[in-house]
Scaffold this active site. Structure first.
Site, PDB file in Angstrom:
ATOM      1  N   GLY A  87      41.405  44.380  41.066  1.00 29.54           N
ATOM      2  CA  GLY A  87      40.031  44.660  40.779  1.00 29.54           C
ATOM      3  C   GLY A  87      39.382  45.442  39.673  1.00 29.54           C
ATOM      4  O   GLY A  87      39.198  45.431  39.291  1.00 29.54           O
ATOM      5  N   GLU A  88      41.530  46.369  39.101  1.00 33.88           N
ATOM      6  CA  GLU A  88      40.859  46.687  38.050  1.00 33.88           C
ATOM      7  C   GLU A  88      41.558  45.840  36.404  1.00 33.88           C
ATOM      8  O   GLU A  88      41.478  46.471  35.330  1.00 33.88           O
ATOM      9  CB  GLU A  88      41.784  47.644  38.169  1.00 33.88           C
ATOM     10  CG  GLU A  88      41.085  48.320  39.156  1.00 33.88           C
ATOM     11  CD  GLU A  88      41.687  50.299  39.998  1.00 33.88           C
ATOM     12  OE1 GLU A  88      40.543  51.229  39.719  1.00 33.88           O
ATOM     13  OE2 GLU A  88      42.902  49.971  40.287  1.00 33.88           O
ATOM     14  N   GLY A 117      42.704  48.336  48.433  1.00 29.87           N
ATOM     15  CA  GLY A 117      41.583  47.430  48.940  1.00 29.87           C
ATOM     16  C   GLY A 117      41.938  46.113  50.426  1.00 29.87           C
ATOM     17  O   GLY A 117      42.467  46.168  51.421  1.00 29.87           O
ATOM     18  N   GLY A 133      30.187  50.439  41.768  1.00 32.31           N
ATOM     19  CA  GLY A 133      31.200  51.682  42.439  1.00 32.31           C
ATOM     20  C   GLY A 133      32.133  52.307  41.373  1.00 32.31           C
ATOM     21  O   GLY A 133      31.669  53.423  41.117  1.00 32.31           O
ATOM     22  N   ASN A 139      40.729  34.633  47.470  1.00 25.29           N
ATOM     23  CA  ASN A 139      39.729  34.231  46.523  1.00 25.29           C
ATOM     24  C   ASN A 139      39.660  33.894  45.886  1.00 25.29           C
ATOM     25  O   ASN A 139      39.225  34.791  44.655  1.00 25.29           O
ATOM     26  CB  ASN A 139      38.790  34.747  47.786  1.00 25.29           C
ATOM     27  CG  ASN A 139      37.271  34.132  47.484  1.00 25.29           C
ATOM     28  OD1 ASN A 139      37.287  33.408  46.205  1.00 25.29           O
ATOM     29  ND2 ASN A 139      36.241  34.217  48.077  1.00 25.29           N
ATOM     30  N   LYS A 164      48.253  41.327  45.411  1.00 27.53           N
ATOM     31  CA  LYS A 164      48.945  42.910  44.818  1.00 27.53           C
ATOM     32  C   LYS A 164      46.929  43.062  44.619  1.00 27.53           C
ATOM     33  O   LYS A 164      46.523  42.127  44.544  1.00 27.53           O
ATOM     34  CB  LYS A 164      49.125  42.560  43.875  1.00 27.53           C
ATOM     35  CG  LYS A 164      51.020  42.445  44.443  1.00 27.53           C
ATOM     36  CD  LYS A 164      51.966  42.835  42.584  1.00 27.53           C
ATOM     37  CE  LYS A 164      51.896  41.517  41.789  1.00 27.53           C
ATOM     38  NZ  LYS A 164      53.219  41.772  41.058  1.00 27.53           N
ATOM     39  N   GLY A 165      46.613  44.020  43.683  1.00 25.62           N
ATOM     40  CA  GLY A 165      45.403  44.295  43.449  1.00 25.62           C
ATOM     41  C   GLY A 165      45.351  43.504  42.191  1.00 25.62           C
ATOM     42  O   GLY A 165      45.988  43.266  40.918  1.00 25.62           O
ATOM     43  N   LYS A 204      37.483  32.838  43.688  1.00 34.00           N
ATOM     44  CA  LYS A 204      36.089  32.804  43.050  1.00 34.00           C
ATOM     45  C   LYS A 204      35.924  34.137  42.803  1.00 34.00           C
ATOM     46  O   LYS A 204      35.307  34.652  41.797  1.00 34.00           O
ATOM     47  CB  LYS A 204      35.571  31.922  43.597  1.00 34.00           C
ATOM     48  CG  LYS A 204      34.004  31.867  43.415  1.00 34.00           C
ATOM     49  CD  LYS A 204      32.721  31.579  44.103  1.00 34.00           C
ATOM     50  CE  LYS A 204      32.889  29.904  44.163  1.00 34.00           C
ATOM     51  NZ  LYS A 204      31.604  29.130  44.695  1.00 34.00           N
TER      52      LYS A 204
END
Ligand code: FES
Ligand code: FES
Lengths: 170, 737
Positions: free
Chosen positions: B698-699, B517, B244, B625, B695-696, B627
């Site tokens: 992904g970015e 998320g 996405g 996680n 905390k986040g 990994k």
């Protein structure tokens, strides 16, 4: 028009428009949606399948050109309960994220390892004649046609190395 | 049963640390892995929907003006074509992330070349494509504006973003050392590998849309509002999303077009964007012009900091790339001037692309810090450490957990930073010039409202749990981490937990965006499990503190009861967890941090740059996680390599069309461009963030990464590139002999 396709050892009668690419024949006509469409222009490798053992971008070839050819798609390489060694290695090494490029990566790697075995040199090979040693650079070059926007590349390389029994990169 | 928690104060209980199953944090394989590697995960285009017709969108061939007429007669007469659709409900722009309502609609007005204006539907894809390629239109074109910097005088100040504190001009004049430079980044496209696709199917007045979307909770409302129907009549399914990166945050044109056509044809319709259409009609990241000013004293202590930017968007769009987001708090400097100006252009809609703000804002700031360190003759790590403020420099609030120093120290140690050559252009290997650079990472942390339901039941193999939420997994690892959290809290092994995602009928989460998320939906799962544990305690007449759940058993005091027995055949325990953001978001400055160290080799003759090694060290609270979190960082750092070296969405300044609208010309990194990256995740708990202390992430891997490459290129060659990406032409003239 009618084409007889032999896919994963099974024969399929395809009745389709002559403009139908092999990829669309698989996905839209035969329900084999494991091969993915990322660009439809031969620019991403998501649609990679094996034809008579060699990797090919199935979006760049018409279905009607493959009457009688032996086609292997990701569905023929392994299934959730019976994964191929490469598929299994991709899971353990997290060689994917979204998973969309993954069937193409695995089909491509399957053929790539055979190319290496057969001694085919690549753009980064130091010699055209000697055996290829499967360095990270060799894997990177030979897999450069399979884009992964999630950029699982380090893990893809690790998974392929493991299956090839290539040990650590020198 | 529902358990709600509003994050009004730090949660110092750290209950996950008390659990016994040992799942959270571990580098477990994704449960969805076997489906993905065997091609059996169902992406949007891949549902078997009988009798579906194929739709292909048609784009406007002009940049600005009015579409007067679509002459569909000839197309409708073609073999297999069953309809041509257009009109006021078609989306003109894709919806922004979290819009929750219809975006700008209508095909009569055209504002960018590539805007969707019609849909041709036929029995087969080949027939629809042929029809779309031959659709005749009449239009009146008007002049458009395409060049952001030429429009700068008309820019709109984004007042919410403006900070004017002290006297930056004065600080610059009085400073011992200054940097005063302009950095530019081009437009980017998310270029997720799966092009957008929707299959619309109606049952009377009820719409089922199978699509590739990140945030179903909002997407349902956006779709319903676009169609003018009640949201209760729309269901969306999105269990697998082929990437996405922001491009699938808001409802996009193919979904609305498919729904309109399917309604009228009384037949399911599938519409997939071509790769070229993905570039034309889904979000771009705005180009940026960033003016950075740094002033410091002789010891390198910042006295002033300026970060002012120019970004663009279409008329009627509010989104302005928030480039200063982390600049507000990352470094000190009493005299500050921050601001963002927005110009209106006839270019494809600008919106969120992975890490909006920091993805391009951080590299500019971190390039400037490198330039300042050079002037001071100071280690850039040391310069950064000296300028970490004790509290938020613009607001009187503390930082929550901040692992920035630790990330730099650990990265420097692993990378061998102290061994580097410090004089640019001095290290060679044959024709290769070798250089080293570093940069910091920061990405603001956000918690969003989320709900999830967890249900425990038993079957022949014993007790199991099901997690349900409309949250998505776009490659981020949601299937894995939600199962891990539930298994941890309920004492179940991974294979006894099943997570179901991407169905809008499940309890609502905030979706995948803004790196929120995992923490948000994960907290909802955690809270549901806390409620279920309370129920178990009640049944066992014990206190929560005395309850251990492990491998399907409940242990309280010296009594062990199997959960299967406790639940009873056919029985179940179920709860909904709900997390809401609260005061901790306003009362503390929350961010994830990290540092990158990069080695490049630049060809002395051709100017070609190769990234040879790169280390990233990150602190993002509790890692759920190891990994999947590491993979997210690999992804982010690779995006940084692409941004530094190759990625550039080019608009023709004469008519605004995107020149490189495919994957052969828009160069994302390929396998050979990315070395074996070295990623380290620091051990951290952020009590202010959420009850998981996570905390986040992904970015984060992207937020500054490109600067480490560019700084390394400077160290290798002595050439400062301030105009991204560092293509060969920008290096050639300055390369040493
Ligand atoms: S879909 Fe065939 S190469 Fe991209
Ligand atoms: S796993 Fe997402 S594109 Fe490769």
């Amino acid at each position: 028009m009618q084409t007889q396709l032999s896919i994963n050892g099974e024969s399929h009668e395809l009745e389709a428009d002559s403009r139908t690419t092999l990829l669309d024949a698989l996905r839209n006509h035969l329900g084999l949606t494991g091969s993915k469409k990322g660009c439809d222009h031969g620019q991403c490798g998501a649609c990679t399948v094996l034809i008579n053992g060699r990797r090919i971008n199935s979006c760049l070839t018409l279905a009607c050109m493959h009457d009688g050819d032996d086609i292997t798609t990701i569905e023929g390489i392994g299934s959730p309960g019976a994964l191929s060694p490469l598929q299994d290695a991709f899971v353990r090494h997290d060689g994917y994220q979204c998973g969309y490029c993954t069937p193409g990566q695995i089909c491509s790697a399957t053929a790539m390892l055979q190319e290496v075995q057969a001694g085919w040199p690549s753009h980064v090979s130091t010699s055209l004649e000697d055996d290829v040693s499967l360095s990270n650079e060799e894997i990177g070059e030979r897999m450069a046609g399979n884009l992964c926007r999630c950029a699982a590349y380090p893990n893809i390389v690790a998974a392929i190395r493991e299956v090839a029994g290539a040990g650590e990169d020198a | 049963m529902t358990r709600t928690m509003t994050m009004d104060r730090p949660d110092e209980r750290r209950r996950l640390d008390d659990m016994s199953q040992g799942l959270v944090g571990r580098p477990l394989d994704r449960p969805d892995g076997p489906l993905k590697v065997s091609g059996t995960a169902t992406y949007a285009h891949e549902w078997n929907v009988p009798n579906a017709a194929y739709g292909v969108l048609v784009r406007a061939p002009f940049s600005n003006g009015r579409l007067r007429r679509i002459d569909s007669a000839a197309t409708e007469a073609l073999d297999g074509v069953v309809g041509v659709f257009t009109g006021e409900k078609f989306l003109r722009n894709p919806a922004q992330g979290g819009a929750d309502e219809a975006p700008v609609q209508g095909t009569e007005t055209v504002q960018y070349l590539g805007q969707p204006v019609a849909l041709v539907v036929a029995d087969t894809f080949e027939q629809a494509r042929h029809g779309a390629q031959n659709l005749a239109m009449e239009w009146t074109a008007e002049n458009g504006v395409f060049d952001p910097e030429a429009q700068a005088a008309d820019a709109e100040e984004q007042e919410d973003e403006t900070v004017d504190q002290g006297d930056l001009d004065g600080a610059m004049r009085a400073a011992a050392f200054t940097v005063d430079e302009v950095y530019r980044t081009p437009c980017h496209n998310s270029a997720a590998m799966e092009p957008h696709c929707s299959i619309a199917e109606w049952d009377g007045e009820d719409l089922l849309l199978r699509g590739s979307y990140q945030m179903l909770n909002y997407n349902v409302n956006e779709l319903a509002d676009s169609l003018g129907i009640d949201a209760a009549r729309v269901r969306m399914l999105s269990p697998y999303v082929g990437g996405g990166f922001g491009s699938k945050l808001g409802i996009a044109p193919e979904a609305v077009a498919a729904a309109l056509a399917a309604k009228q044809l009384q037949r399911p319709v599938v519409v997939a964007l071509s790769r070229q259409q993905v570039f034309d009609m889904t979000m771009r990241r705005s180009e940026t012009r960033q003016h950075i000013r740094l002033a410091c004293d002789a010891d390198g202590i910042l006295t002033g900091l300026g970060h002012e930017g120019l970004v663009s968007n279409l008329p009627e769009e509010e989104f302005a790339e928030p480039i200063t987001q982390s600049t507000h708090f990352l470094y000190g400097g009493a005299n500050r001037k921050l601001g963002i100006d927005l110009v209106r252009l006839n270019r494809t809609c600008a919106g969120s692309v992975r890490a909006p703000g920091e993805a391009v804002g951080m590299p500019a700031l971190e390039n400037a810090m490198d330039e300042l360190a050079e002037k001071l003759g100071m280690d850039p790590v040391e310069l950064r450490k000296r300028n970490l403020p004790d509290k938020h420099p613009e607001e009187d609030i503390p930082f929550s957990s901040r692992k920035y120093t630790e990330a730099m120290d650990e990265g420097a140690r692993r990378f061998g930073w102290s061994e580097r050559n410090m004089k640019p252009g001095q290290l060679r290997e044959g024709d290769w010039l070798i250089g080293h650079g570093m940069a910091g990472a920061s990405r603001v942390n956000i918690l969003s409202k989320a709900e999830a339901r967890v249900t425990m039941g038993s079957d022949d193999d014993g007790v199991f749990a099901t997690v349900e939420t409309d949250m998505t997994d776009i490659g981020t690892g949601t299937y894995a981490i939600l199962s891990q959290i539930a298994g941890e809290m309920l004492g179940l092994p991974m294979e006894r937990v099943r997570t179901q995602l991407g169905d809008s009928e499940f309890p609502k989460g905030p979706g995948s965006g803004g790196s929120w998320g995992a923490s948000s939906s994960g907290s909802a799962v955690y809270l549901a499990c806390e409620e279920m544990r309370a129920e178990i305690c009640q049944r066992l007449s014990c206190e929560e503190a005395d309850l251990t759940l492990k491998d399907g058993d409940a242990i309280a005091g010296n009594r062990k009861t199997s959960l299967a027995e406790l639940i009873g055949g056919g029985g179940q325990i179920s709860a909904v967890g709900r997390i809401e953001p609260g005061k901790t978001m306003k009362e503390s400055a929350q961010s994830s941090y990290g540092a990158y160290f990069c080695e490049v080799a630049v060809d002395r003759v051709t100017g070609e740059t190769r990234v040879r090694r790169m280390t990233g060290v990150f602190g993002a609270g509790r890692i759920l996680n190891e990994k999947t979190a590491t993979s997210q960082c690999y992804g982010g750092m690779s995006w940084g390599i692409g941004m530094a070296l190759t990625e550039e969405l080019v608009h023709d300044l004469r008519d605004g069309h995107i020149v490189n609208r495919d994957l052969a010309e828009y160069h994302i990194p390929v396998n050979l461009d990315v070395p074996q990256l070295d990623v380290v995740l620091l051990d951290e708990r952020d009590d202010w963030a959420c009850p998981l202390q996570s905390k986040g992430i992904g970015e984060l891997g992207l937020c500054g990464a490109a600067a480490s490459v560019i700084n390394a290129i400077y160290n290798a060659t002595g050439v400062r590139v301030r105009d991204y990406p560092a293509t060969l032409d920008k290096l050639l003239d300055g390369l040493p002999d």
